[in-house]
Design an enzyme around this catalytic site. Structure first.
Site, mmCIF file in Angstrom:
data_model
loop_
_atom_site.group_PDB
_atom_site.id
_atom_site.type_symbol
_atom_site.label_atom_id
_atom_site.label_comp_id
_atom_site.label_asym_id
_atom_site.label_seq_id
_atom_site.Cartn_x
_atom_site.Cartn_y
_atom_site.Cartn_z
ATOM 1 N NE ARG A 21 -0.756 3.318 2.922
ATOM 2 C CZ ARG A 21 -0.691 3.586 3.196
ATOM 3 N NH1 ARG A 21 -0.613 4.162 2.798
ATOM 4 N NH2 ARG A 21 -0.229 3.873 4.944
ATOM 5 C CG ASP A 22 3.132 4.256 2.925
ATOM 6 O OD1 ASP A 22 2.841 5.190 1.965
ATOM 7 O OD2 ASP A 22 3.402 4.716 4.335
ATOM 8 C CG HIS A 213 4.100 4.843 9.238
ATOM 9 N ND1 HIS A 213 3.224 3.702 8.316
ATOM 10 C CD2 HIS A 213 4.339 5.369 7.897
ATOM 11 C CE1 HIS A 213 3.132 4.363 6.939
ATOM 12 N NE2 HIS A 213 3.941 5.434 7.540
ATOM 13 C CG HIS A 215 7.489 7.501 5.166
ATOM 14 N ND1 HIS A 215 7.191 7.059 4.228
ATOM 15 C CD2 HIS A 215 6.410 6.797 5.814
ATOM 16 C CE1 HIS A 215 6.381 6.785 4.264
ATOM 17 N NE2 HIS A 215 5.629 6.857 5.424
ATOM 18 C CB CYS A 246 3.052 10.156 1.071
ATOM 19 S SG CYS A 246 1.707 10.639 2.066
ATOM 20 C CG ASN A 255 6.497 3.285 4.305
ATOM 21 O OD1 ASN A 255 6.264 3.448 3.473
ATOM 22 N ND2 ASN A 255 5.786 3.677 5.622
HETATM 23 P P1 HMG Z 1 -12.992 14.115 -2.230
HETATM 24 O O1 HMG Z 1 -12.582 14.700 -3.809
HETATM 25 O O2 HMG Z 1 -13.436 15.844 -1.416
HETATM 26 O O3 HMG Z 1 -14.353 13.710 -2.249
HETATM 27 O O4 HMG Z 1 -11.879 13.324 -2.276
HETATM 28 P P2 HMG Z 1 -15.221 13.606 -3.274
HETATM 29 O O5 HMG Z 1 -16.171 12.748 -2.388
HETATM 30 O O6 HMG Z 1 -15.939 14.184 -4.501
HETATM 31 O O7 HMG Z 1 -15.386 11.699 -4.696
HETATM 32 C C1 HMG Z 1 -14.204 12.516 -5.796
HETATM 33 C C2 HMG Z 1 -14.649 11.311 -6.680
HETATM 34 O O8 HMG Z 1 -13.625 10.104 -5.605
HETATM 35 C C3 HMG Z 1 -16.177 10.899 -6.569
HETATM 36 O O9 HMG Z 1 -15.931 10.188 -7.707
HETATM 37 C C4 HMG Z 1 -16.649 9.507 -5.649
HETATM 38 O O10 HMG Z 1 -17.152 8.653 -6.447
HETATM 39 C C5 HMG Z 1 -15.026 8.898 -5.951
HETATM 40 P P3 HMG Z 1 -16.537 11.410 -8.953
HETATM 41 O O11 HMG Z 1 -18.164 11.790 -8.940
HETATM 42 O O12 HMG Z 1 -16.002 12.404 -9.254
HETATM 43 O O13 HMG Z 1 -16.933 9.751 -10.204
HETATM 44 N N1 HMG Z 1 -14.948 8.201 -4.638
HETATM 45 C C6 HMG Z 1 -13.943 6.726 -4.369
HETATM 46 N N2 HMG Z 1 -14.201 5.913 -4.995
HETATM 47 C C7 HMG Z 1 -13.144 5.113 -5.013
HETATM 48 N N3 HMG Z 1 -13.624 4.348 -3.305
HETATM 49 C C8 HMG Z 1 -13.558 5.648 -2.207
HETATM 50 C C9 HMG Z 1 -14.229 6.858 -3.189
HETATM 51 N N4 HMG Z 1 -14.326 8.036 -2.506
HETATM 52 C C10 HMG Z 1 -15.092 9.027 -2.971
HETATM 53 N N5 HMG Z 1 -13.537 5.298 -0.958
HETATM 54 C C11 HMG Z 1 -11.391 11.866 -0.681
HETATM 55 C C12 HMG Z 1 -12.183 12.693 -0.863
HETATM 56 C C13 HMG Z 1 -10.396 10.854 0.742
HETATM 57 C C14 HMG Z 1 -12.089 10.482 -1.574
HETATM 58 C C15 HMG Z 1 -10.033 11.690 -1.980
HETATM 59 O O14 HMG Z 1 -9.134 12.710 -1.143
HETATM 60 C C16 HMG Z 1 -9.249 10.843 -0.962
HETATM 61 O O15 HMG Z 1 -9.289 9.105 -1.638
HETATM 62 N N6 HMG Z 1 -7.523 10.755 -0.709
HETATM 63 C C17 HMG Z 1 -6.693 9.713 0.272
HETATM 64 C C18 HMG Z 1 -5.603 10.192 -0.556
HETATM 65 C C19 HMG Z 1 -4.523 8.860 -0.098
HETATM 66 O O16 HMG Z 1 -5.250 8.121 -0.377
HETATM 67 N N7 HMG Z 1 -3.258 8.792 0.448
HETATM 68 C C20 HMG Z 1 -1.864 8.335 0.434
HETATM 69 C C21 HMG Z 1 -2.581 7.285 1.921
HETATM 70 S S1 HMG Z 1 -2.142 8.338 3.551
HETATM 71 C C22 HMG Z 1 -0.420 8.146 3.537
HETATM 72 O O17 HMG Z 1 0.515 7.379 2.653
HETATM 73 C C23 HMG Z 1 -0.263 8.268 5.065
HETATM 74 C C24 HMG Z 1 -0.062 7.043 5.952
HETATM 75 O O18 HMG Z 1 1.186 5.831 5.054
HETATM 76 C C25 HMG Z 1 0.702 7.384 7.154
HETATM 77 C C26 HMG Z 1 2.131 8.715 7.142
HETATM 78 O O19 HMG Z 1 2.994 8.205 6.415
HETATM 79 O O20 HMG Z 1 1.893 9.463 7.692
HETATM 80 C C27 HMG Z 1 -1.057 6.593 6.345
HETATM 81 MG MG MG Z 2 3.411 6.530 5.079
#
Ligand code: HMG
Ligand code: MG
Length: 308
Positions: A21-22, A213, A215, A246, A255
């Site tokens: 995933r990450d 966690h 990086h 990320c 990571n």
């Molecule tokens: P948004 O654009 O504000 O929300 O995104 P929305 O509800 O308007 O959705 C936009 C479009 O996505 C829509 O489609 C939804 O249906 C679809 P459209 O109507 O335009 O055709 N949609 C989805 N489709 C499938 N599955 C879903 C979903 N949700 C909406 N779940 C949202 C808000 C939260 C969805 C978006 O910002 C998002 O997905 N963000 C995730 C970003 C991400 O994955 N970042 C990396 C992971 S975090 C990380 O790496 C940190 C970590 O490792 C810890 C660290 O190191 O700090 C964990």
């Molecule tokens: Mg991370």
């Protein structure tokens, strides 16, 4: 038993493998679904007890994770191993349930700007979304893990007050998370900082509910783990080969590499249940599908020795 110089270290550590995933969320190469499945299967064979397989996030935001359901449906599941995924909202939870996840992870941030850039919501808004997700996950009998990003620094705001890290961590637990993975999103943490942040977090959470966690952007991740171990933390996230980054954290590199972590834990006499040779094999497999070498120092040394 480690030398008394280290103090009392945990006898056993739980490692959460986040490479699929990450790691893969940040790779520009398109990795075929079948290769993702083969990678997870190799991680299972290496003895990992928790594998974060994918993320049920918006494919518009992170196209690399668009095949999350297919990956889950294809993996070989070993009894006792938890196959987990990120879930940002109810739409994600519904896909996660379809895929048959064992556990979900919600992910908030300790800084407002990162929260906006990563999930398009303020911290408060995201916790309101997660309240709904957690209620539905609890009804479905799914354990919930919490991540808190930018605990050691934010790419947009700089320093983050440790008191805020502790406060948002406590709010994630109040929502129903069984633990919070205190995350160094951009790899700025160092061993001088880890005890200060943990001191604040431990005022609100028992240490059994705290994971770390890191990086490895600045090469301090292993030293940070040692500081965490000395303070009694016994759960660490890592990614095979050091895959990762990320997409919403400029400059974040991989990571902490799982191989490097296990090598250090083995050396300290701390049990993790993970086989280093099998792990090196898993990361060699995924490296062969990428256009660059993976940063794990242990894996590089092991591959060089094999090629001699
Ligand atoms: P948004 O654009 O504000 O929300 O995104 P929305 O509800 O308007 O959705 C936009 C479009 O996505 C829509 O489609 C939804 O249906 C679809 P459209 O109507 O335009 O055709 N949609 C989805 N489709 C499938 N599955 C879903 C979903 N949700 C909406 N779940 C949202 C808000 C939260 C969805 C978006 O910002 C998002 O997905 N963000 C995730 C970003 C991400 O994955 N970042 C990396 C992971 S975090 C990380 O790496 C940190 C970590 O490792 C810890 C660290 O190191 O700090 C964990
Ligand atoms: Mg991370």
């Amino acid at each position: 038993m480690a030398h008394p110089i280290f103090g009392a270290l945990p006898a056993r550590v739980r490692v959460v493998e986040v490479g699929p995933r990450d790691g893969l969320q940040n790779e520009s190469a398109r990795i075929p679904t079948a290769d993702k499945i083969a990678f997870v299967d190799r991680l299972t064979d290496a003895g990992l007890g928790a594998i974060e397989v994918s993320a049920f996030v918006s494919p518009k935001w992170v196209p690399q994770m668009a095949d999350a359901v297919e990956v889950f449906k294809g993996i070989r599941r070993k009894a006792g191993v938890r196959y987990t995924a990120l879930v940002p909202n109810l739409a994600g939870l519904s896909r996660a349930r379809e895929a048959g996840v064992d556990e979900i992870a919600i992910f908030a941030a300790a800084s407002e700007t990162f929260s906006r850039r990563n999930i398009n919501q303020s911290i408060d808004e995201s916790l309101a979304t997660y309240r709904q997700v957690c209620e539905a996950a609890r009804e479905a009998g799914l354990p919930i893990r919490g991540y808190l990003s930018t605990c050691f620094g934010c790419p947009f705001e700089g320093a983050v007050p440790p008191a805020r890290v502790a406060e948002v961590s406590a709010r994630l637990i109040a929502l129903g998370a069984y633990e919070v993975s205190v995350s160094d999103t951009i790899g700025v943490a160092h061993p001088g900082q880890v005890p200060e942040v943990l001191d604040h977090v431990f005022q609100r959470l028992p240490r059994e509910q705290v994971a770390l966690h890191f990086h490895d952007t600045r090469g301090t991740a292993l030293a940070n783990v040692l500081a965490g171990l000395q303070m009694g933390v016994a759960t660490f996230d890592a990614s095979a080969g050091g895959l990762g980054g990320c997409p919403y954290a400029p400059g974040a590199t991989g990571n902490l590499a799982t191989e490097d972590l296990i090598y250090m834990l083995d050396g300290l006499g701390i049990d993790s249940g993970i086989s280093l040779p099998a792990l090196v094999e898993a990361s060699a497999f995924i490296e062969s599908r990428l256009d660059h070498r993976l940063p794990s120092r242990y894996a590089q040394a092991a591959r060089a020795a094999q090629n001699e």
